[in-house]
Design a protein around this motif. Sequence first.
Motif, PDB file in Angstrom:
ATOM      1  N   LEU A 174      16.399  -1.466  16.057  1.00 58.81           N
ATOM      2  CA  LEU A 174      15.372  -0.531  16.483  1.00 58.81           C
ATOM      3  C   LEU A 174      15.868   0.886  16.246  1.00 58.81           C
ATOM      4  N   LEU A 175      15.034   1.711  15.633  1.00 63.14           N
ATOM      5  CA  LEU A 175      15.420   3.071  15.262  1.00 63.14           C
ATOM      6  C   LEU A 175      14.500   4.095  15.912  1.00 63.14           C
ATOM      7  N   ASN A 176      15.088   5.152  16.427  1.00 62.39           N
ATOM      8  CA  ASN A 176      14.329   6.336  16.800  1.00 62.39           C
ATOM      9  C   ASN A 176      14.526   7.362  15.700  1.00 62.39           C
ATOM     10  N   ALA A 189      11.650   6.670   3.131  1.00 62.58           N
ATOM     11  CA  ALA A 189      12.843   6.028   2.575  1.00 62.58           C
ATOM     12  C   ALA A 189      13.444   5.041   3.577  1.00 62.58           C
ATOM     13  N   ILE A 190      13.456   5.420   4.847  1.00 61.45           N
ATOM     14  CA  ILE A 190      13.949   4.512   5.887  1.00 61.45           C
ATOM     15  C   ILE A 190      13.096   3.246   5.924  1.00 61.45           C
ATOM     16  N   TRP A 191      11.797   3.432   5.893  1.00 60.80           N
ATOM     17  CA  TRP A 191      10.884   2.288   5.955  1.00 60.80           C
ATOM     18  C   TRP A 191      11.078   1.365   4.758  1.00 60.80           C
ATOM     19  N   ALA A 192      11.293   1.953   3.595  1.00 60.78           N
ATOM     20  CA  ALA A 192      11.528   1.144   2.403  1.00 60.78           C
ATOM     21  C   ALA A 192      12.803   0.325   2.547  1.00 60.78           C
ATOM     22  N   GLY A 193      13.852   0.937   3.097  1.00 63.20           N
ATOM     23  CA  GLY A 193      15.109   0.217   3.286  1.00 63.20           C
ATOM     24  C   GLY A 193      14.990  -0.900   4.301  1.00 63.20           C
ATOM     25  N   LEU A 194      14.313  -0.627   5.409  1.00 64.87           N
ATOM     26  CA  LEU A 194      14.088  -1.667   6.422  1.00 64.87           C
ATOM     27  C   LEU A 194      13.292  -2.824   5.832  1.00 64.87           C
ATOM     28  N   SER A 195      12.237  -2.490   5.102  1.00 63.81           N
ATOM     29  CA  SER A 195      11.356  -3.514   4.552  1.00 63.81           C
ATOM     30  C   SER A 195      12.069  -4.376   3.521  1.00 63.81           C
ATOM     31  N   TYR A 200      10.835  -8.998   8.847  1.00 64.07           N
ATOM     32  CA  TYR A 200       9.781  -8.539   9.750  1.00 64.07           C
ATOM     33  C   TYR A 200      10.009  -7.066  10.084  1.00 64.07           C
ATOM     34  N   THR A 201       8.964  -6.270   9.953  1.00 68.75           N
ATOM     35  CA  THR A 201       9.052  -4.850  10.276  1.00 68.75           C
ATOM     36  C   THR A 201       7.828  -4.424  11.073  1.00 68.75           C
ATOM     37  N   GLN A 202       8.037  -3.430  11.922  1.00 71.25           N
ATOM     38  CA  GLN A 202       6.931  -2.812  12.643  1.00 71.25           C
ATOM     39  C   GLN A 202       7.225  -1.337  12.808  1.00 71.25           C
ATOM     40  N   GLY A 203       6.171  -0.536  12.883  1.00 70.38           N
ATOM     41  CA  GLY A 203       6.332   0.892  13.088  1.00 70.38           C
ATOM     42  C   GLY A 203       5.416   1.385  14.194  1.00 70.38           C
ATOM     43  N   PHE A 204       5.925   2.330  14.972  1.00 69.51           N
ATOM     44  CA  PHE A 204       5.163   2.941  16.059  1.00 69.51           C
ATOM     45  C   PHE A 204       5.399   4.445  16.005  1.00 69.51           C
ATOM     46  N   ALA A 205       4.429   5.214  16.476  1.00 70.00           N
ATOM     47  CA  ALA A 205       4.581   6.668  16.474  1.00 70.00           C
ATOM     48  C   ALA A 205       3.818   7.279  17.632  1.00 70.00           C
ATOM     49  N   ILE A 218       9.301   5.056  16.209  1.00 68.62           N
ATOM     50  CA  ILE A 218      10.185   3.928  16.438  1.00 68.62           C
ATOM     51  C   ILE A 218       9.913   2.927  15.326  1.00 68.62           C
ATOM     52  N   LEU A 219      10.942   2.640  14.538  1.00 76.39           N
ATOM     53  CA  LEU A 219      10.823   1.690  13.441  1.00 76.39           C
ATOM     54  C   LEU A 219      11.678   0.476  13.764  1.00 76.39           C
ATOM     55  N   VAL A 220      11.158  -0.702  13.434  1.00 72.83           N
ATOM     56  CA  VAL A 220      11.800  -1.955  13.829  1.00 72.83           C
ATOM     57  C   VAL A 220      11.961  -2.844  12.609  1.00 72.83           C
ATOM     58  N   GLY A 221      13.160  -3.394  12.452  1.00 76.03           N
ATOM     59  CA  GLY A 221      13.406  -4.407  11.439  1.00 76.03           C
ATOM     60  C   GLY A 221      14.046  -5.615  12.095  1.00 76.03           C
ATOM     61  N   GLY A 222      13.558  -6.800  11.757  1.00 74.03           N
ATOM     62  CA  GLY A 222      14.091  -7.976  12.436  1.00 74.03           C
ATOM     63  C   GLY A 222      14.111  -9.212  11.574  1.00 74.03           C
ATOM     64  N   LYS A 223      14.869 -10.186  12.049  1.00 68.49           N
ATOM     65  CA  LYS A 223      14.901 -11.499  11.419  1.00 68.49           C
ATOM     66  C   LYS A 223      13.859 -12.415  12.038  1.00 68.49           C
TER      67      LYS A 223
END
Length: 257
Positions: A174-176, A189-195, A200-205, A218-223
């Motif tokens: 989880l990233l702030n 660029a962050i979103w591209a790297g996470l994806s 699984y990815t999600q974004g909130f603002a 808040i950007l989320v990357g998960g298994k």
Amino acid sequence: MNIQEEILTRIQENGSEIIVTDTNILYEEKGRFRVLGFANGDVQGAMDLDDPQRIVLEYPRAIIHLMEHNEPGFERAFVIGHGIGTIAGYFAQHDIRTAEISQAIASISRTYFGYAGPEVNVGDGRQLLNRETDGSLDYIVLDAFTEKGTPWHLFTREFWSLADRKLNEQGVILLNVFGRGQRDSFVDAIWAGLSEAFAYTQGFALPPDDPRDTANRILVGGKRSVQAKLGQMVGFERSEPECGTVLEDEMFGYRQE
């Protein structure tokens, strides 16, 4: 509003100025607040002096919700960026590993904000994360900022690979991050790297008044997929950036030690 402020301490460290201030107004809310910030005005943490257990800022409250809602009984998390210790202190009963680049901030969190949680390891977050056992972490939380800017080496393809390796088979990062509401090349660029790194990815603002304004994301990357109750996300709405160009270590001349 009549703003009344008192500077409690001002510390110079590695070319940055770290300030602790007591104020009667924070983001247009009246009260008694203690704030950790940099000389440029960026807030790194805030405490309500009348209710010290209250989590004042929206983004740590939202991150805590995501962690508790998806795996309340998690065992181990690694936090990069300590601040006043909000997240590490909240989860003090768990196995929390914390990395903070600033010795001054690590000390200030205890002296001025009453942090009494797990030990804070002072050093570069990427290097300290690299020492963790592969597959040992349920969560990685990345909330790292300095007065000089964002530490780019924490957002490269090589860092995402490191995070993926340290997370267990159900792990989540989880990233702030802070950026413009639309067409922010760094956030994209962050979103591209996470994806690229996570299935699984999600974004909130927090929606800004103007799409061109900056805002917390808040950007989320998960298994695995991550669920959120938007009613408990304290104003954060689902918002996914555009996919930009993935950052790489060689762009910044970085070498992992």
